[in-house]
Design a protein around this motif. Structure first.
Motif, PDB file in Angstrom:
ATOM      1  N   VAL A 281       3.570  -6.892  -9.670  1.00  0.00           N
ATOM      2  CA  VAL A 281       2.198  -6.405  -9.807  1.00  0.00           C
ATOM      3  C   VAL A 281       1.694  -5.853  -8.481  1.00  0.00           C
ATOM      4  CG1 VAL A 281      -0.185  -7.121 -10.234  1.00  0.00           C
ATOM      5  CG2 VAL A 281       1.629  -7.879 -11.753  1.00  0.00           C
ATOM      6  N   GLU A 282       2.019  -6.517  -7.391  1.00  0.00           N
ATOM      7  CA  GLU A 282       1.586  -6.041  -6.076  1.00  0.00           C
ATOM      8  C   GLU A 282       2.187  -4.670  -5.774  1.00  0.00           C
ATOM      9  OE1 GLU A 282       2.044  -7.403  -1.485  1.00  0.00           O
ATOM     10  OE2 GLU A 282       1.630  -8.964  -2.956  1.00  0.00           O
ATOM     11  N   ARG A 283       3.483  -4.487  -6.060  1.00  0.00           N
ATOM     12  CA  ARG A 283       4.117  -3.184  -5.840  1.00  0.00           C
ATOM     13  C   ARG A 283       3.524  -2.128  -6.758  1.00  0.00           C
ATOM     14  NH1 ARG A 283       9.332  -6.013  -5.575  1.00  0.00           N
ATOM     15  NH2 ARG A 283       9.504  -5.450  -7.739  1.00  0.00           N
ATOM     16  N   LEU A 284       3.292  -2.499  -8.014  1.00  0.00           N
ATOM     17  CA  LEU A 284       2.701  -1.550  -8.950  1.00  0.00           C
ATOM     18  C   LEU A 284       1.288  -1.183  -8.533  1.00  0.00           C
ATOM     19  CD1 LEU A 284       3.949  -2.902 -12.383  1.00  0.00           C
ATOM     20  CD2 LEU A 284       4.707  -0.849 -11.185  1.00  0.00           C
ATOM     21  N   ASP A 285       0.548  -2.166  -7.983  1.00  0.00           N
ATOM     22  CA  ASP A 285      -0.802  -1.899  -7.511  1.00  0.00           C
ATOM     23  C   ASP A 285      -0.764  -0.886  -6.375  1.00  0.00           C
ATOM     24  OD1 ASP A 285      -3.625  -2.281  -7.390  1.00  0.00           O
ATOM     25  OD2 ASP A 285      -3.320  -3.558  -5.631  1.00  0.00           O
ATOM     26  N   LEU A 286       0.180  -1.034  -5.456  1.00  0.00           N
ATOM     27  CA  LEU A 286       0.318  -0.091  -4.352  1.00  0.00           C
ATOM     28  C   LEU A 286       0.698   1.287  -4.871  1.00  0.00           C
ATOM     29  CD1 LEU A 286       0.389   0.595  -1.355  1.00  0.00           C
ATOM     30  CD2 LEU A 286       2.733  -0.257  -1.290  1.00  0.00           C
ATOM     31  N   ARG A 287       1.634   1.342  -5.795  1.00  0.00           N
ATOM     32  CA  ARG A 287       2.024   2.628  -6.380  1.00  0.00           C
ATOM     33  C   ARG A 287       0.854   3.273  -7.110  1.00  0.00           C
ATOM     34  NH1 ARG A 287       8.061   1.863  -8.928  1.00  0.00           N
ATOM     35  NH2 ARG A 287       9.115   1.566  -6.936  1.00  0.00           N
ATOM     36  N   ALA A 288       0.107   2.480  -7.858  1.00  0.00           N
ATOM     37  CA  ALA A 288      -1.046   3.018  -8.583  1.00  0.00           C
ATOM     38  C   ALA A 288      -2.082   3.557  -7.607  1.00  0.00           C
ATOM     39  CB  ALA A 288      -1.656   1.947  -9.481  1.00  0.00           C
ATOM     40  N   TRP A 289      -2.286   2.847  -6.502  1.00  0.00           N
ATOM     41  CA  TRP A 289      -3.235   3.293  -5.483  1.00  0.00           C
ATOM     42  C   TRP A 289      -2.784   4.619  -4.882  1.00  0.00           C
ATOM     43  CZ3 TRP A 289      -2.585   2.997   0.103  1.00  0.00           C
ATOM     44  CH2 TRP A 289      -3.743   3.313   0.812  1.00  0.00           C
ATOM     45  N   LEU A 290      -1.498   4.720  -4.544  1.00  0.00           N
ATOM     46  CA  LEU A 290      -0.981   5.972  -4.003  1.00  0.00           C
ATOM     47  C   LEU A 290      -1.052   7.098  -5.037  1.00  0.00           C
ATOM     48  CD1 LEU A 290       2.072   4.691  -1.953  1.00  0.00           C
ATOM     49  CD2 LEU A 290      -0.053   5.665  -1.056  1.00  0.00           C
ATOM     50  N   ALA A 291      -0.820   6.759  -6.299  1.00  0.00           N
ATOM     51  CA  ALA A 291      -0.929   7.769  -7.356  1.00  0.00           C
ATOM     52  C   ALA A 291      -2.371   8.258  -7.485  1.00  0.00           C
ATOM     53  CB  ALA A 291      -0.442   7.201  -8.686  1.00  0.00           C
ATOM     54  N   ARG A 292      -3.332   7.332  -7.359  1.00  0.00           N
ATOM     55  CA  ARG A 292      -4.750   7.738  -7.419  1.00  0.00           C
ATOM     56  C   ARG A 292      -5.094   8.648  -6.239  1.00  0.00           C
ATOM     57  NH1 ARG A 292      -5.285   2.503  -9.296  1.00  0.00           N
ATOM     58  NH2 ARG A 292      -5.881   1.687  -7.259  1.00  0.00           N
ATOM     59  N   LEU A 293      -4.570   8.334  -5.063  1.00  0.00           N
ATOM     60  CA  LEU A 293      -4.823   9.183  -3.895  1.00  0.00           C
ATOM     61  C   LEU A 293      -4.171  10.548  -4.087  1.00  0.00           C
ATOM     62  CD1 LEU A 293      -4.408   6.745  -0.866  1.00  0.00           C
ATOM     63  CD2 LEU A 293      -6.521   7.515  -1.966  1.00  0.00           C
ATOM     64  N   THR A 294      -2.970  10.572  -4.617  1.00  0.00           N
ATOM     65  CA  THR A 294      -2.284  11.840  -4.864  1.00  0.00           C
ATOM     66  C   THR A 294      -3.063  12.677  -5.870  1.00  0.00           C
ATOM     67  OG1 THR A 294      -0.167  10.783  -4.399  1.00  0.00           O
ATOM     68  CG2 THR A 294      -0.085  12.877  -5.561  1.00  0.00           C
ATOM     69  N   ALA A 295      -3.681  12.028  -6.835  1.00  0.00           N
ATOM     70  CA  ALA A 295      -4.472  12.751  -7.839  1.00  0.00           C
ATOM     71  C   ALA A 295      -5.691  13.438  -7.223  1.00  0.00           C
ATOM     72  CB  ALA A 295      -4.907  11.791  -8.950  1.00  0.00           C
TER      73      ALA A 295
ATOM     74  N   GLU B 236      -4.089  11.614   5.458  1.00  0.00           N
ATOM     75  CA  GLU B 236      -5.490  11.383   5.831  1.00  0.00           C
ATOM     76  C   GLU B 236      -6.157  10.409   4.866  1.00  0.00           C
ATOM     77  OE1 GLU B 236      -7.361  15.212   5.813  1.00  0.00           O
ATOM     78  OE2 GLU B 236      -6.249  15.929   7.564  1.00  0.00           O
ATOM     79  N   LEU B 237      -5.923  10.612   3.573  1.00  0.00           N
ATOM     80  CA  LEU B 237      -6.519   9.727   2.565  1.00  0.00           C
ATOM     81  C   LEU B 237      -6.015   8.294   2.722  1.00  0.00           C
ATOM     82  CD1 LEU B 237      -6.310  12.083  -0.540  1.00  0.00           C
ATOM     83  CD2 LEU B 237      -8.400  11.304   0.597  1.00  0.00           C
ATOM     84  N   VAL B 238      -4.724   8.144   2.987  1.00  0.00           N
ATOM     85  CA  VAL B 238      -4.160   6.806   3.194  1.00  0.00           C
ATOM     86  C   VAL B 238      -4.800   6.164   4.418  1.00  0.00           C
ATOM     87  CG1 VAL B 238      -2.062   5.556   3.847  1.00  0.00           C
ATOM     88  CG2 VAL B 238      -1.994   7.214   1.991  1.00  0.00           C
ATOM     89  N   ALA B 239      -4.959   6.935   5.492  1.00  0.00           N
ATOM     90  CA  ALA B 239      -5.567   6.398   6.712  1.00  0.00           C
ATOM     91  C   ALA B 239      -7.029   6.009   6.472  1.00  0.00           C
ATOM     92  CB  ALA B 239      -5.481   7.415   7.843  1.00  0.00           C
ATOM     93  N   GLU B 240      -7.755   6.846   5.738  1.00  0.00           N
ATOM     94  CA  GLU B 240      -9.169   6.567   5.453  1.00  0.00           C
ATOM     95  C   GLU B 240      -9.342   5.341   4.571  1.00  0.00           C
ATOM     96  OE1 GLU B 240     -10.633  10.081   3.564  1.00  0.00           O
ATOM     97  OE2 GLU B 240     -10.392  11.310   5.360  1.00  0.00           O
ATOM     98  N   GLN B 241      -8.546   5.257   3.526  1.00  0.00           N
ATOM     99  CA  GLN B 241      -8.739   4.203   2.536  1.00  0.00           C
ATOM    100  C   GLN B 241      -7.824   3.007   2.728  1.00  0.00           C
ATOM    101  OE1 GLN B 241      -9.015   5.684  -1.445  1.00  0.00           O
ATOM    102  NE2 GLN B 241     -10.108   7.517  -0.807  1.00  0.00           N
ATOM    103  N   GLY B 242      -6.850   3.116   3.617  1.00  0.00           N
ATOM    104  CA  GLY B 242      -5.912   2.021   3.845  1.00  0.00           C
ATOM    105  C   GLY B 242      -6.572   0.793   4.430  1.00  0.00           C
ATOM    106  N   VAL B 243      -7.522   0.984   5.333  1.00  0.00           N
ATOM    107  CA  VAL B 243      -8.199  -0.154   5.958  1.00  0.00           C
ATOM    108  C   VAL B 243      -8.990  -0.931   4.911  1.00  0.00           C
ATOM    109  CG1 VAL B 243      -9.916  -0.813   7.673  1.00  0.00           C
ATOM    110  CG2 VAL B 243      -8.254   0.962   8.200  1.00  0.00           C
ATOM    111  N   GLU B 244      -9.623  -0.213   3.971  1.00  0.00           N
ATOM    112  CA  GLU B 244     -10.376  -0.877   2.902  1.00  0.00           C
ATOM    113  C   GLU B 244      -9.471  -1.787   2.067  1.00  0.00           C
ATOM    114  OE1 GLU B 244     -12.272   2.029   0.437  1.00  0.00           O
ATOM    115  OE2 GLU B 244     -13.098   3.099   2.144  1.00  0.00           O
ATOM    116  N   ARG B 245      -8.226  -1.392   1.917  1.00  0.00           N
ATOM    117  CA  ARG B 245      -7.285  -2.167   1.083  1.00  0.00           C
ATOM    118  C   ARG B 245      -6.501  -3.179   1.903  1.00  0.00           C
ATOM    119  NH1 ARG B 245      -6.101  -0.994  -3.951  1.00  0.00           N
ATOM    120  NH2 ARG B 245      -4.008  -1.719  -3.599  1.00  0.00           N
TER     121      ARG B 245
END
Length: 199
Positions: free
Chosen positions: A121-135, A182-191
């Motif tokens: 679930v943790e890996r899927l959550d990370l993948r889902a987060w990256l997929a949302r950023l890619t979207a 950039e999106l990962v850097a911006e939103q990575g700290v929040e996560r």
């Protein structure tokens, strides 16, 4: 012989398709089904299995009408990816015109034993987060990033699938990847990802 970066195996499949479409098609599916399925899943398609099947149905129909010279000239991987991309575009247009009716059985989520799947679930959550950023990327950048970095296609194959020049495909992929960083850097700290890297 077509130099498409796929090697001897692709050449063998092409020649088999020329001699015997049925046998060649079996090998075509065997060789590329994983790539097409992964592409469709990375594109966020929950119906990836069905769409992958449709990609190969369309490919088979096309192969039946192709002359041997055309089959020998196919860049198989890029050709199949192009079919998949076009199919996704057509499906998206169709969904915009007529919203899908969802039955109650599709809405009810099945029970799951979460304690056995915590790490998954943790890996899927990370993948889902990256997929949302890619979207969040512009359409052409998103497509180039998914094809190039998600599916491992060459820039030539990305340009063929997107129907643009190689320089344009390279630009889309580069700009998309930079924006994704950039999106990962911006939103990575929040996560909590930025904190873990700093430690």
């Amino acid at each position: 012989m077509v130099d498409d970066g796929e090697g001897a195996r692709a050449e063998w499949v092409r020649e088999l398709l020329v001699r015997d479409v049925e046998a060649g098609f079996v090998e075509l599916v065997r060789e590329y089904r994983g790539l097409i399925h992964a592409l469709l899943r990375r594109a966020g398609r929950h119906d990836a299995e069905d769409l992958a099947g449709e990609v190969f149905v369309r490919a088979y129909g096309a192969l039946l009408g192709y002359a041997p010279a055309k089959v020998r000239g196919l860049r198989l991987r890029a050709w199949l990816v192009t079919i998949a991309v076009n199919l996704c575009r057509n499906e998206a247009r169709g969904r915009q015109r007529a919203p899908a009716v969802v039955g109650l059985e599709e809405v009810v989520e099945p029970r799951c034993q979460w304690d056995a799947f915590d790490d998954v679930v943790e890996r899927l959550d990370l993948r889902a987060w990256l997929a949302r950023l890619t979207a969040l990327l512009p359409k052409h950048q998103r497509m180039a990033v998914v094809l190039r970095h998600g599916c491992g296609l060459s820039i030539g194959e990305v340009s063929a699938a997107m129907g643009c020049a190689e320089s344009t495909a390279r630009s889309y992929a580069s700009r998309g990847l930079a924006r994704l960083r950039e999106l990962v850097a911006e939103q990575g700290v929040e996560r909590g990802f930025g904190e873990a890297q700093a430690a």
